[in-house]
Design a protein around this motif. Structure first.
Motif, PDB file in Angstrom:
ATOM      1  N   ALA A  13       5.710 -13.187  -6.265  1.00  0.00           N
ATOM      2  CA  ALA A  13       5.244 -11.807  -6.096  1.00  0.00           C
ATOM      3  C   ALA A  13       5.775 -11.213  -4.797  1.00  0.00           C
ATOM      4  O   ALA A  13       6.190 -10.045  -4.768  1.00  0.00           O
ATOM      5  CB  ALA A  13       3.719 -11.759  -6.134  1.00  0.00           C
ATOM      6  N   CYS A  14       5.789 -11.999  -3.730  1.00  0.00           N
ATOM      7  CA  CYS A  14       6.320 -11.526  -2.445  1.00  0.00           C
ATOM      8  C   CYS A  14       7.809 -11.205  -2.558  1.00  0.00           C
ATOM      9  O   CYS A  14       8.281 -10.205  -1.998  1.00  0.00           O
ATOM     10  CB  CYS A  14       6.096 -12.559  -1.347  1.00  0.00           C
ATOM     11  N   LEU A  15       8.553 -12.050  -3.273  1.00  0.00           N
ATOM     12  CA  LEU A  15       9.974 -11.794  -3.479  1.00  0.00           C
ATOM     13  C   LEU A  15      10.180 -10.458  -4.193  1.00  0.00           C
ATOM     14  O   LEU A  15      10.990  -9.627  -3.769  1.00  0.00           O
ATOM     15  CB  LEU A  15      10.611 -12.925  -4.290  1.00  0.00           C
ATOM     16  N   TRP A  16       9.473 -10.260  -5.286  1.00  0.00           N
ATOM     17  CA  TRP A  16       9.628  -9.038  -6.065  1.00  0.00           C
ATOM     18  C   TRP A  16       9.216  -7.820  -5.240  1.00  0.00           C
ATOM     19  O   TRP A  16       9.912  -6.801  -5.212  1.00  0.00           O
ATOM     20  CB  TRP A  16       8.823  -9.128  -7.358  1.00  0.00           C
ATOM     21  N   GLU A  17       8.107  -7.926  -4.534  1.00  0.00           N
ATOM     22  CA  GLU A  17       7.628  -6.831  -3.693  1.00  0.00           C
ATOM     23  C   GLU A  17       8.678  -6.489  -2.627  1.00  0.00           C
ATOM     24  O   GLU A  17       8.929  -5.311  -2.355  1.00  0.00           O
ATOM     25  CB  GLU A  17       6.321  -7.261  -3.052  1.00  0.00           C
ATOM     26  N   SER A  18       9.293  -7.502  -2.058  1.00  0.00           N
ATOM     27  CA  SER A  18      10.306  -7.273  -1.025  1.00  0.00           C
ATOM     28  C   SER A  18      11.545  -6.601  -1.597  1.00  0.00           C
ATOM     29  O   SER A  18      12.124  -5.712  -0.965  1.00  0.00           O
ATOM     30  CB  SER A  18      10.690  -8.590  -0.356  1.00  0.00           C
ATOM     31  N   VAL A  19      11.969  -7.018  -2.785  1.00  0.00           N
ATOM     32  CA  VAL A  19      13.120  -6.373  -3.423  1.00  0.00           C
ATOM     33  C   VAL A  19      12.824  -4.894  -3.661  1.00  0.00           C
ATOM     34  O   VAL A  19      13.659  -4.027  -3.379  1.00  0.00           O
ATOM     35  CB  VAL A  19      13.505  -7.095  -4.739  1.00  0.00           C
ATOM     36  N   LEU A  20      11.635  -4.592  -4.157  1.00  0.00           N
ATOM     37  CA  LEU A  20      11.267  -3.191  -4.389  1.00  0.00           C
ATOM     38  C   LEU A  20      11.271  -2.399  -3.083  1.00  0.00           C
ATOM     39  O   LEU A  20      11.764  -1.270  -3.031  1.00  0.00           O
ATOM     40  CB  LEU A  20       9.890  -3.104  -5.053  1.00  0.00           C
ATOM     41  N   ALA A  21      10.726  -3.000  -2.022  1.00  0.00           N
ATOM     42  CA  ALA A  21      10.679  -2.314  -0.731  1.00  0.00           C
ATOM     43  C   ALA A  21      12.075  -2.110  -0.157  1.00  0.00           C
ATOM     44  O   ALA A  21      12.391  -1.032   0.361  1.00  0.00           O
ATOM     45  CB  ALA A  21       9.806  -3.094   0.250  1.00  0.00           C
ATOM     46  N   LEU A  22      12.926  -3.128  -0.253  1.00  0.00           N
ATOM     47  CA  LEU A  22      14.290  -3.010   0.276  1.00  0.00           C
ATOM     48  C   LEU A  22      15.102  -1.966  -0.500  1.00  0.00           C
ATOM     49  O   LEU A  22      15.976  -1.320   0.061  1.00  0.00           O
ATOM     50  CB  LEU A  22      14.997  -4.367   0.229  1.00  0.00           C
ATOM     51  N   ARG A  23      14.784  -1.808  -1.773  1.00  0.00           N
ATOM     52  CA  ARG A  23      15.485  -0.807  -2.588  1.00  0.00           C
ATOM     53  C   ARG A  23      15.021   0.600  -2.263  1.00  0.00           C
ATOM     54  O   ARG A  23      15.818   1.522  -2.168  1.00  0.00           O
ATOM     55  CB  ARG A  23      15.262  -1.084  -4.068  1.00  0.00           C
ATOM     56  N   SER A  24      13.731   0.797  -2.086  1.00  0.00           N
ATOM     57  CA  SER A  24      13.207   2.156  -2.034  1.00  0.00           C
ATOM     58  C   SER A  24      12.954   2.692  -0.634  1.00  0.00           C
ATOM     59  O   SER A  24      12.840   3.902  -0.465  1.00  0.00           O
ATOM     60  CB  SER A  24      11.916   2.247  -2.845  1.00  0.00           C
ATOM     61  N   ARG A  25      12.851   1.819   0.349  1.00  0.00           N
ATOM     62  CA  ARG A  25      12.554   2.297   1.696  1.00  0.00           C
ATOM     63  C   ARG A  25      13.535   1.718   2.708  1.00  0.00           C
ATOM     64  O   ARG A  25      13.149   1.000   3.611  1.00  0.00           O
ATOM     65  CB  ARG A  25      11.124   1.924   2.090  1.00  0.00           C
ATOM     66  N   PRO A  26      14.813   2.046   2.556  1.00  0.00           N
ATOM     67  CA  PRO A  26      15.774   1.472   3.510  1.00  0.00           C
ATOM     68  C   PRO A  26      15.597   2.063   4.894  1.00  0.00           C
ATOM     69  O   PRO A  26      15.295   3.239   5.045  1.00  0.00           O
ATOM     70  CB  PRO A  26      17.133   1.860   2.927  1.00  0.00           C
ATOM     71  N   ILE A  27      15.760   1.216   5.864  1.00  0.00           N
ATOM     72  CA  ILE A  27      15.785   1.662   7.251  1.00  0.00           C
ATOM     73  C   ILE A  27      17.077   2.460   7.413  1.00  0.00           C
ATOM     74  O   ILE A  27      18.072   2.181   6.756  1.00  0.00           O
ATOM     75  CB  ILE A  27      15.769   0.437   8.193  1.00  0.00           C
ATOM     76  N   THR A  28      17.079   3.442   8.274  1.00  0.00           N
ATOM     77  CA  THR A  28      18.248   4.310   8.386  1.00  0.00           C
ATOM     78  C   THR A  28      19.351   3.684   9.228  1.00  0.00           C
ATOM     79  O   THR A  28      19.721   4.181  10.284  1.00  0.00           O
ATOM     80  CB  THR A  28      17.862   5.680   8.971  1.00  0.00           C
ATOM     81  N   ASP A  29      19.878   2.562   8.737  1.00  0.00           N
ATOM     82  CA  ASP A  29      21.105   2.019   9.317  1.00  0.00           C
ATOM     83  C   ASP A  29      22.022   1.683   8.148  1.00  0.00           C
ATOM     84  O   ASP A  29      21.559   1.454   7.042  1.00  0.00           O
ATOM     85  CB  ASP A  29      20.843   0.829  10.248  1.00  0.00           C
TER      86      ASP A  29
END
Length: 106
Positions: A13-29
């Motif tokens: 679940a943590c893996l999936w949650e992290s993938v979703l977060a990395l896809r939708s809320r990228p840091i501006t770099d």
């Protein structure tokens, strides 16, 4: 499908949650934006269900990496270690086959 412990299910679940977060809320770099775009391409290529099964398949690998550092890691597993592990260990270059990078022995 094998029998998984509650801990492994939480890791998945943590893996999936992290993938979703990395896809939708990228840091501006540029690296984070590039990663978000690559993850988005994998969603488009595979579809959510297939990508989710791929990500769940990384559970054993992330748990093995965690066991190596858990006693010395200063931050938390779910919000720090797992996203960093994805960034450092997953090759998103082929949107049809995001995979754990094979590291050379040392």
């Amino acid at each position: 499908m094998g029998h998984y412990s509650e801990g492994s299910l939480e890791t998945a679940a943590c893996l999936w949650e992290s993938v979703l977060a990395l896809r939708s809320r990228p840091i501006t770099d540029p690296d984070a934006i590039g990663l978000a775009l690559a993850i988005g391409k994998a969603f488009d290529a595979l579809g959510t269900a297939a990508l989710r099964l791929t990500v769940v398949g990384w559970t054993d690998a992330v748990e093995a990496s965690w066991r190596e550092v858990e006693n010395d890691y200063p931050l938390c597993f779910d919000w720090d270690f797992v996203p960093a592990w994805i960034i450092d260990h997953i090759d998103w270059s082929d949107p049809f086959h995001p995979a754990v990078m094979q590291r050379g022995g040392g």
